[in-house]
Design an enzyme around this catalytic site. Structure first.
Site, short mmCIF file in Angstrom:
data_model
loop_
_atom_site.label_atom_id
_atom_site.label_comp_id
_atom_site.label_asym_id
_atom_site.label_seq_id
_atom_site.Cartn_x
_atom_site.Cartn_y
_atom_site.Cartn_z
N TYR A 72 105.74 7.61 44.92
CA TYR A 72 107.16 7.96 44.92
C TYR A 72 107.58 8.55 46.26
O TYR A 72 108.67 8.24 46.77
CB TYR A 72 107.45 8.96 43.79
CG TYR A 72 108.86 9.48 43.84
CD1 TYR A 72 109.93 8.67 43.47
CD2 TYR A 72 109.14 10.76 44.30
CE1 TYR A 72 111.24 9.13 43.54
CE2 TYR A 72 110.43 11.23 44.37
CZ TYR A 72 111.48 10.42 43.99
OH TYR A 72 112.77 10.88 44.08
N HIS A 323 118.73 5.42 53.11
CA HIS A 323 118.04 6.06 51.99
C HIS A 323 116.53 6.01 52.16
O HIS A 323 115.78 5.83 51.19
CB HIS A 323 118.44 5.39 50.66
CG HIS A 323 118.55 6.34 49.50
ND1 HIS A 323 119.75 6.80 49.02
CD2 HIS A 323 117.60 6.91 48.71
CE1 HIS A 323 119.54 7.60 47.98
NE2 HIS A 323 118.23 7.68 47.78
N GLY A 356 112.98 8.13 59.19
CA GLY A 356 111.74 7.99 59.93
C GLY A 356 111.41 9.07 60.93
O GLY A 356 110.50 8.89 61.75
#
Length: 425
Positions: A72, A323, A356
């Site tokens: 997740y 996202h 990132g």
């Protein structure tokens, strides 16, 4: 014959790895090594002081978390091309330092909404943080307050809005997902106002849930982990002790809005996912603008025409974001949209980007391209997952140290001195 997406991904991955350079390369591919020597290995122990980089915290998190929670945290949608693009976009820029500049004193501060803060980043909204550590949102908010930066609390958080707002000195922003009946979003907006939240951040790129295939493989069916995932989780006693000591987390801010038979942790998440408002449009966004009297940010924009529309309805700023690569695959990164979006941002409005960020140089590149600040998502979650609040503080400290050093090496005495002249493709 048309090549398969898997084949295209392999081809894209090969070129992206070259483009991404050290950010995406394997440790044993370093130009400083020969056939794996000297040996390069990330720190994955328990002593935070030995974590030199955000990637060390990431390795510590990988050691501690069970596979389903780790998937997740790390995974992206479908081919994970958007996830890869976030790293590749950052790595496609090279820094162009200036020489013989007095950098004896360096200023890392920026101003957001007319208020100065000592660092050019905030902690992004992330949901289900209770999977990583008990009281995770309070820990994130506490670390943010100590650092003097905003914490954006997610609608899908596992600590109450009121508990987080009570953290002394915190710049508390509330992130809103638009789901269910209209009265639910209106009530959440009222509660955010009553809690004293400085800003409302409306996320608009999650009205459908991204196809996170690897995450879904951890479930036997929606709302129930597979037997293999449950067995594997028992092999992580540290995670059990620090995360489940109060039982499974819940969505305490939403529990009263949910059907009584859908209030368990996974059941709640899947119910909300199924009840996102697919009719959300600019008209409804303008209505939300009229309801909310403080600062309003719209998160999830990538098209510059949408940035222009956000300005037209009176938003105080936008967050360029895909996202974290978890929604629509094969999109551009927020960084890709940044230079053009800067031209549509009116004076006094705020432009933030995420995606990132793992290094101080990532932050410097985004700011040089025109961002007012960046958001940290996975970077601070790695710290949280590694060691709780001290881990979050360590992630912030690592980035602070890197940015400070980078400014000195770049020949930029302050964040305000940065501009596109410090970058080249």
């Amino acid at each position: 014959m048309r090549p398969s997406l898997r084949a295209l991904r392999r081809e894209n991955g090969a070129s992206s790895q070259v483009e991404a350079g050290a950010a995406a390369a394997r440790l044993d591919a370093s130009p400083a090594t020969v056939k794996g020597t000297p040996r390069r290995k990330l720190y994955a122990g328990h002593a935070l002081e030995h974590a030199r980089t955000v990637d060390d915290l990431r390795a510590m998190a990988h050691r501690r978390l069970p596979d389903f929670a780790l998937e997740y945290l790390e995974g992206g949608a479908e081919e994970e091309a958007t996830l890869s693009r976030n790293l590749a976009a950052l790595a496609s820029y090279r820094l162009l330092p200036r020489a013989l500049v007095d950098v004896a004193h360096r200023d890392l501060s920026v101003s957001l909404f007319g208020r100065s803060m000592p660092l050019p980043f905030a902690i992004a909204p992330t949901g289900l943080n209770g999977l990583f550590w008990s009281k995770a949102d309070v820990l994130l908010g506490t670390a943010a307050a100590k650092a003097g930066i905003p914490f954006i609390q997610s609608t899908m958080s596992n600590d109450s809005m009121e508990d987080v707002s009570a953290i002394p000195g915190l710049r508390h922003w509330w992130q809103l997902y638009v789901f269910g009946d209209r009265w639910i979003r209106d009530d959440l907006i009222d509660r955010a106002g009553n809690a004293g939240c400085e800003a409302l951040v409306v996320t608009i790129d999650a009205q459908f849930y991204g196809d996170r295939e690897w995450e879904e493989r951890r479930f036997a069916h929606p709302g129930r982990l597979s037997l293999a995932s449950l067995v594997e989780a028992t092999l992580h006693p540290q995670w059990i002790a620090t995360t489940l000591r109060r039982g499974m987390p819940s969505f305490v801010n939403l529990i009263d809005y949910l059907p009584k038979d859908r209030r368990g942790f996974f059941e709640s998440a899947f119910w909300i996912r199924a009840n996102m408002d697919h009719t959300l449009d600019w008209k409804e966004m303008a209505r939300i603008r009229a309801l909310w009297p403080r600062k309003l940010l719209i998160k999830g924009l990538l098209n510059v025409h949408d940035v222009e529309r956000a300005m037209a309805i009176g938003a105080d700023g936008v967050i360029l974001s895909n996202h974290g690569g978890r929604q629509l695959d094969w999109t551009i990164s927020g960084l890709d949209a940044l230079p053009a979006a800067r031209g549509f941002i009116r004076n006094g409005k705020t432009l933030i980007v995420d995606g990132g960020v793992r290094r101080g140089t990532d932050v410097v590149k985004a700011l040089a391209l025109g961002a007012d600040a960046v958001l940290l998502g996975r970077a601070t979650l790695y710290g949280l997952s590694a060691a709780g609040e001290p881990g979050v503080e360590r992630a912030i400290d690592i980035l602070r140290e890197e940015i400070d050093r980078d400014l000195g090496l770049l020949g930029a005495p302050s964040i305000s001195a940065l501009g596109p002249e410090f970058l080249t493709r």
